[in-house]
Design a protein around this motif. Sequence first.
Motif, short mmCIF file in Angstrom:
data_model
loop_
_atom_site.label_atom_id
_atom_site.label_comp_id
_atom_site.label_asym_id
_atom_site.label_seq_id
_atom_site.Cartn_x
_atom_site.Cartn_y
_atom_site.Cartn_z
N LYS A 3 0.82 -1.20 0.00
CA LYS A 3 0.00 0.00 0.00
C LYS A 3 0.86 1.26 0.00
N GLU A 4 1.97 1.27 0.76
CA GLU A 4 2.84 2.44 0.82
C GLU A 4 3.44 2.74 -0.54
N SER A 6 2.21 2.00 -3.51
CA SER A 6 1.19 2.50 -4.41
C SER A 6 0.81 3.94 -4.05
N GLU A 7 0.77 4.27 -2.77
CA GLU A 7 0.49 5.65 -2.36
C GLU A 7 1.59 6.58 -2.86
N ILE A 10 1.20 7.11 -6.53
CA ILE A 10 0.06 7.97 -6.80
C ILE A 10 0.48 9.44 -6.66
N SER A 47 1.01 14.93 0.46
CA SER A 47 1.24 13.63 1.08
C SER A 47 0.49 13.45 2.40
N PHE A 50 -2.28 10.80 2.98
CA PHE A 50 -1.78 9.43 2.95
C PHE A 50 -0.91 9.09 4.16
N TYR A 51 -0.15 10.06 4.68
CA TYR A 51 0.88 9.76 5.67
C TYR A 51 0.75 10.49 7.01
N ALA A 110 -6.61 10.45 -2.54
CA ALA A 110 -6.91 9.41 -1.55
C ALA A 110 -8.34 8.90 -1.72
N ARG A 113 -8.45 6.70 -4.78
CA ARG A 113 -7.84 5.41 -4.48
C ARG A 113 -8.79 4.55 -3.67
N ASP A 114 -9.44 5.14 -2.68
CA ASP A 114 -10.37 4.39 -1.84
C ASP A 114 -11.55 3.87 -2.64
#
Length: 139
Positions: A3-4, A6-7, A10, A47, A50-51, A110, A113-114
């Motif tokens: 997942k990290e 791919s994030e 993105i 970011s 995501f983070y 995000a 993506r979700d």
Amino acid sequence: MSKEISEFEIICSKVDAAWAALQTQYAERLTAAEIDFLFSRLVLGLSSPFYAGREPALHFDVCGELVGRKLPPERVHAALHAVPQPSQPWVERAFDLAEEHGAKIGMTLAQQRDRTDHTDAKADAAHRELSSGAKEQVG
């Protein structure tokens, strides 16, 4: 793919576009240090969706990697650790706006993506259901 990763991927495409836009819009109006800091703030915002909820050191490292896609190491360090003296009164507000704008873009990414993850999960479940039904009919 984790997942990290791919994030990160993105976000990378937007980072590249953001750098090009900043160069086009501000190259003649701001110092290199101001553009670099503006870029780092935009990356921070981009970011964050995501983070930001994770370990702060991870988020900082990701920002460094993303900024490093466009800047050499010494400029990355300066962009992440030093706030340049604004050359014009409006520049300080631009720093904040860059982060806000980046966060809006990041939030949109995000959410996309979700939605994709949710759609993929539904498709996988439907596929498993069809596959198990086909196996029962064959067996």
